[in-house]
Design a protein around this motif. Structure first.
Motif, PDB file in Angstrom:
ATOM      1  N   GLU A 113      14.581   9.454  -7.635  1.00  0.00           N
ATOM      2  CA  GLU A 113      13.705   9.835  -8.824  1.00  0.00           C
ATOM      3  C   GLU A 113      12.424   8.916  -8.617  1.00  0.00           C
ATOM      4  OE1 GLU A 113      17.116   8.994  -9.272  1.00  0.00           O
ATOM      5  OE2 GLU A 113      17.799  11.079  -9.730  1.00  0.00           O
ATOM      6  N   VAL A 143       9.814  12.372 -19.254  1.00  0.00           N
ATOM      7  CA  VAL A 143      11.046  12.107 -18.538  1.00  0.00           C
ATOM      8  C   VAL A 143      10.888  10.977 -18.056  1.00  0.00           C
ATOM      9  CG1 VAL A 143      11.762  12.461 -16.060  1.00  0.00           C
ATOM     10  CG2 VAL A 143      11.297  14.337 -17.629  1.00  0.00           C
TER      11      VAL A 143
ATOM     12  N   SER B 175      12.811  28.032  -9.465  1.00  0.00           N
ATOM     13  CA  SER B 175      11.575  27.287  -9.163  1.00  0.00           C
ATOM     14  C   SER B 175      11.175  26.311 -10.443  1.00  0.00           C
ATOM     15  CB  SER B 175      10.563  28.427  -9.258  1.00  0.00           C
ATOM     16  OG  SER B 175      10.434  29.143 -10.493  1.00  0.00           O
ATOM     17  N   VAL B 176      11.588  26.686 -11.520  1.00  0.00           N
ATOM     18  CA  VAL B 176      11.424  25.603 -12.736  1.00  0.00           C
ATOM     19  C   VAL B 176      12.547  24.491 -12.411  1.00  0.00           C
ATOM     20  CG1 VAL B 176      10.599  27.174 -14.504  1.00  0.00           C
ATOM     21  CG2 VAL B 176      13.144  26.772 -14.270  1.00  0.00           C
ATOM     22  N   GLU B 178      13.435  23.042  -9.556  1.00  0.00           N
ATOM     23  CA  GLU B 178      12.523  22.397  -8.473  1.00  0.00           C
ATOM     24  C   GLU B 178      11.493  21.678  -9.029  1.00  0.00           C
ATOM     25  OE1 GLU B 178      11.504  25.063  -5.436  1.00  0.00           O
ATOM     26  OE2 GLU B 178      13.607  25.318  -4.707  1.00  0.00           O
ATOM     27  N   ALA B 179      10.599  22.375 -10.025  1.00  0.00           N
ATOM     28  CA  ALA B 179       9.543  21.582 -10.643  1.00  0.00           C
ATOM     29  C   ALA B 179      10.105  20.387 -11.205  1.00  0.00           C
ATOM     30  CB  ALA B 179       8.836  22.659 -11.669  1.00  0.00           C
ATOM     31  N   SER B 180      11.093  20.355 -12.000  1.00  0.00           N
ATOM     32  CA  SER B 180      11.549  19.268 -12.864  1.00  0.00           C
ATOM     33  C   SER B 180      12.140  18.208 -11.966  1.00  0.00           C
ATOM     34  CB  SER B 180      12.894  20.000 -13.930  1.00  0.00           C
ATOM     35  OG  SER B 180      13.135  18.790 -14.471  1.00  0.00           O
ATOM     36  N   THR B 181      13.154  18.444 -10.875  1.00  0.00           N
ATOM     37  CA  THR B 181      13.624  17.625 -10.141  1.00  0.00           C
ATOM     38  C   THR B 181      12.405  17.018  -9.232  1.00  0.00           C
ATOM     39  OG1 THR B 181      15.295  19.249  -9.805  1.00  0.00           O
ATOM     40  CG2 THR B 181      15.303  17.371  -8.409  1.00  0.00           C
ATOM     41  N   GLY B 182      11.347  17.828  -8.907  1.00  0.00           N
ATOM     42  CA  GLY B 182      10.268  17.391  -8.083  1.00  0.00           C
ATOM     43  C   GLY B 182       9.502  16.115  -8.727  1.00  0.00           C
ATOM     44  N   MET B 183       9.593  16.045 -10.227  1.00  0.00           N
ATOM     45  CA  MET B 183       8.897  15.332 -11.042  1.00  0.00           C
ATOM     46  C   MET B 183       9.687  13.921 -11.272  1.00  0.00           C
ATOM     47  SD  MET B 183       6.743  17.807 -13.522  1.00  0.00           S
ATOM     48  CE  MET B 183       5.690  16.190 -13.483  1.00  0.00           C
ATOM     49  N   GLY B 184      10.632  13.909 -10.484  1.00  0.00           N
ATOM     50  CA  GLY B 184      11.480  12.718 -10.778  1.00  0.00           C
ATOM     51  C   GLY B 184      12.546  12.689 -11.946  1.00  0.00           C
ATOM     52  N   ALA B 185      12.752  13.909 -12.316  1.00  0.00           N
ATOM     53  CA  ALA B 185      13.610  14.025 -13.554  1.00  0.00           C
ATOM     54  C   ALA B 185      15.092  13.960 -12.859  1.00  0.00           C
ATOM     55  CB  ALA B 185      13.373  15.192 -14.112  1.00  0.00           C
ATOM     56  N   THR B 186      16.048  13.404 -13.738  1.00  0.00           N
ATOM     57  CA  THR B 186      17.390  13.363 -13.319  1.00  0.00           C
ATOM     58  C   THR B 186      17.932  14.741 -13.629  1.00  0.00           C
ATOM     59  OG1 THR B 186      18.145  12.647 -15.259  1.00  0.00           O
ATOM     60  CG2 THR B 186      17.709  10.877 -13.786  1.00  0.00           C
ATOM     61  N   GLN B 189      18.374  15.008 -17.043  1.00  0.00           N
ATOM     62  CA  GLN B 189      17.148  15.409 -17.744  1.00  0.00           C
ATOM     63  C   GLN B 189      16.769  16.969 -17.501  1.00  0.00           C
ATOM     64  OE1 GLN B 189      14.876  12.344 -16.368  1.00  0.00           O
ATOM     65  NE2 GLN B 189      14.792  11.410 -18.316  1.00  0.00           N
ATOM     66  N   THR B 190      16.808  17.527 -16.126  1.00  0.00           N
ATOM     67  CA  THR B 190      16.560  18.921 -15.890  1.00  0.00           C
ATOM     68  C   THR B 190      17.593  19.751 -16.893  1.00  0.00           C
ATOM     69  OG1 THR B 190      15.916  18.303 -13.810  1.00  0.00           O
ATOM     70  CG2 THR B 190      16.322  20.393 -14.055  1.00  0.00           C
ATOM     71  N   ARG B 193      16.501  19.087 -20.718  1.00  0.00           N
ATOM     72  CA  ARG B 193      15.119  19.682 -21.147  1.00  0.00           C
ATOM     73  C   ARG B 193      14.640  21.121 -20.518  1.00  0.00           C
ATOM     74  NH1 ARG B 193      11.904  14.093 -21.667  1.00  0.00           N
ATOM     75  NH2 ARG B 193      13.806  12.657 -21.840  1.00  0.00           N
ATOM     76  N   ILE B 194      15.117  21.376 -19.612  1.00  0.00           N
ATOM     77  CA  ILE B 194      14.787  22.694 -18.914  1.00  0.00           C
ATOM     78  C   ILE B 194      15.791  23.852 -19.120  1.00  0.00           C
ATOM     79  CG2 ILE B 194      13.783  23.890 -16.949  1.00  0.00           C
ATOM     80  CD1 ILE B 194      11.904  21.651 -18.271  1.00  0.00           C
TER      81      ILE B 194
END
Ligand SMILES: Nc1ncnc2c1ncn2[C@@H]1O[C@H](COP(=O)(O)OP(=O)(O)OP(=O)(O)O)[C@@H](O)[C@H]1O
Ligand SMILES: [Mg+2]
Lengths: 283, 292
Positions: A113, A143, B175-176, B178-186, B189-190, B193-194
């Motif tokens: 993370e 986040v 794809s969404v 990945e977008a969330s994981t790629g921003m450092g979301a756990t 959280q993914t 929130r998504i």
């Protein structure tokens, strides 16, 4: 004679790479910039498929590095290794090191993370969340625990300006991001990546789904962004690589054939395969 | 050389068009058969029961005398039942679906579990009744309480909700994620929130359809031994209770003709509740469904 020399070079890829790196200071390129990413004998397998072989590459601060190569040569795999997104594929196995600012990214002490907060990513296809423009850009900050509306407002505006899309969307921040054009969506995704103030931005063919005008906008944007960030971009577009990047790495069948100044790669490549590829005479 | 014989094409045209028209007519007929039966049933029920849908009917307990018999106890009992079934079924099912889709390794075991959950959705309700009787009523000594019946029905509808939730979760594009994981979301959280917000219309539709099945289900309640006449409403989940479908089932069996009208009135109440629940499902689906 020339042929023999070429063969030698072919066999000594790794050596050539390290040599070019060492020569850098001598050739008068900005000396002060520090390396951000360094792959050391990095190997990656998808099951039995040895997709990346002995990769040795260094990327420096405030540079745009382009990664080029034919389809399936491992460009996406490599760029996704840098923020460990590639590990989402269950069959992936890696060997060797990738060092991010003197820290091995596979080290237990570094959480994924944390790494992904510092190493942002923009994907090939625009992939906004089915949320408002505001919520998309604020996502990363939220986040990471930022709740204050005022701070979020500032982050959103700064990031949208940074991604050169503020003027187009400032009056409809609460509209769904899906209502935007592809090019606008991609810039929202860039803004979203900028919002967590990363150190490095990875871009996997960020303009391949876009029209020429949007592409130009994003290319201009990358030039501005490199003042503050280091950018590693995968592209299939040779002109684009030549236009925007400082360094270029040519990947072929899972290994790095050549990595050098973009000018050298395009005008005076050392390897025959690089020359064939950049001049469009491939396969 | 001409491979396509124009004359033959022209000749066959009439036949093809006739067949085309008759098929359309045939399918219309199929639809009409179902529709006519359904409408007859509803009209018949409403005609029989309408005059008995009085305030007294809604507010009286069950009775052996048709004049004074009402449906109050059954309505309250069914509400209690759903109050136990819904939260238990929702939490267990959505949790299961999230685990299977988002956390579990994609291997043969996971696949096996997924397939068998779909199979469970087809198990007859009376079997779930026997399961409830053995485990909740006897083993856990819960008797014929709201809790025992509620848990039994929750188990019964779980597979339906799990399957619906899995489908809804799977429909969220990678794809969404990945977008969330790629921003450092756990992962969580993914998910929270998504994925859940995007999947919620599908999940809620599944939940409501499953609950409407549960509220009309009689067989498991018969097996558990839910009483057909009672003069009190439950004060807690450990009390026994009455339920709408049991009440209706009981009136159907009564010899006096008067009770048949009460049956119709009870069915109208049940249908109204089902209708209401389905409208909510459709409303939620339309309101929250998002395009990707
Ligand atoms: N998820 C995966 N599972 C198994 N193998 C994969 C997976 N992703 C990629 N590969 C394999 O790894 C190799 C490199 O793929 P990669 O996607 O990195 O290529 P690429 O250079 O990005 O190609 P393109 O230019 O078409 O995007 C290919 O042989 C591909 O088949
Ligand atoms: Mg790729």
């Amino acid at each position: 004679m020339a042929e023999l020399k070429m063969k030698e070079e072919l066999d000594m890829n790794a050596t050539i790479n390290t040599q070019t790196e060492k020569k850098d200071p001598a050739s008068g390129i900005v000396q002060s910039s520090k390396p951000v990413f360094e792959a050391r004998d990095f190997n990656l397998w998808y099951g039995d498929n040895h997709a990346l072989q002995n990769i040795n590459l260094t990327f420096k601060e405030n540079e745009i590095s382009a990664i080029i190569g034919p389809s399936g040569c491992g460009k996406s795999t490599f760029i996704k290794s840098l923020n460990r997104m590639v590990e989402l594929v269950p069959v992936v196995r890696t060997e060797g090191d990738i060092v991010y600012r003197e820290q091995n990214i596979f080290d237990k002490s570094l959480s994924v993370e944390e790494l992904r907060t510092k190493v942002g990513m923009v994907f090939q296809k625009p992939n906004p969340f089915p949320k408002s423009i505001y919520d998309n850009v604020a996502y990363g900050a939220r986040v990471h625990g930022i709740r204050k509306k005022k701070v979020l407002d500032q982050i959103v505006e700064k990031s949208l300006r940074g991604a050169a899309i503020w003027d187009e969307v400032k009056d409809r921040l609460n509209a769904n991001a899906y209502g935007l054009s592809g090019g606008q969506q991609q810039r929202i995704c860039i803004a979203r990546a900028l919002a967590i103030e990363p150190d490095v931005i990875l871009m996997d063919e960020p303009t391949s789904a876009l029209d020429p005008i949007s592409t130009t906008k994003i290319e201009d944007l990358m030039q501005e962004l490199k003042e503050k960030y280091s950018i590693i971009v995968v592209t299939h577009n040779m002109q684009q690589a030549a236009r925007i990047s400082d360094k270029t790495a040519f990947f072929y069948q899972g290994y790095v054939v050549e990595h050098d100044d973009t000018k050298v790669i395009f005008e005076n490549p050392k390897d025959k395969r690089t020359e064939d590829y950049v001049s469009g005479r491939f396969g | 050389m001409q491979l396509v014989d124009k004359d033959q094409v022209a000749k066959s045209l009439g036949g093809r068009q006739l067949l085309n028209k008759s098929m359309k007519f045939l399918f219309l007929l199929c639809t009409l058969v179902g529709l006519v039966v359904l409408v007859t049933l509803i009209v018949d029920t409403v005609l029989d029961g309408w005059s008995h849908l009085t305030w007294d009917f809604l507010t009286s307990f069950s009775s052996s005398r048709p004049e004074s018999a009402g449906i109050y106890g059954a309505i309250i009992g069914s509400v209690w039942l759903m109050a136990v079934t819904a939260p238990v079924a929702i939490v267990l099912s959505v949790g299961t679906a999230l685990y299977l889709e988002e956390y579990a390794p994609k291997n043969r075991i996971t696949n096996f579990i997924t397939v068998n959950i779909s199979n469970l959705a087809g198990v007859p309700s009376v079997v779930f009744g026997l399961l409830g009787l053995t485990i909740f009523v006897r083993q856990l000594s819960l008797g014929n309480s709201v809790l025992a019946a509620g848990l039994t029905l929750a188990l019964m509808i779980m597979p339906v909700i799990v399957v619906a939730a899995q489908e809804a979760i799977r429909a969220v594009p990678s794809s969404v994620r990945e977008a969330s994981t790629g921003m450092g979301a756990t992962k969580w959280q993914t998910v929270s929130r998504i994925i859940l917000p995007a999947a919620i219309p599908g999940i809620i539709t599944g939940i409501i359809l499953a609950l409407s099945r549960a509220i009309g289900e009689t067989a498991p309640l018969v097996v558990i031994g839910v009483p057909v006449s009672l003069l009190v409403t439950p004060n807690g989940v450990f009390d026994t209770f009455q339920a709408l479908p049991m009440q209706i089932y009981n009136w159907v069996k009564m010899p006096q003709e008067e009770f048949q009208y009460l049956t119709a009135a009870g069915i109208i109440i049940l249908l109204l509740i089902l209708f209401l629940m389905n409208s909510v499902a459709i409303y939620i689906r339309n309101k929250y469904s998002k395009r990707f």
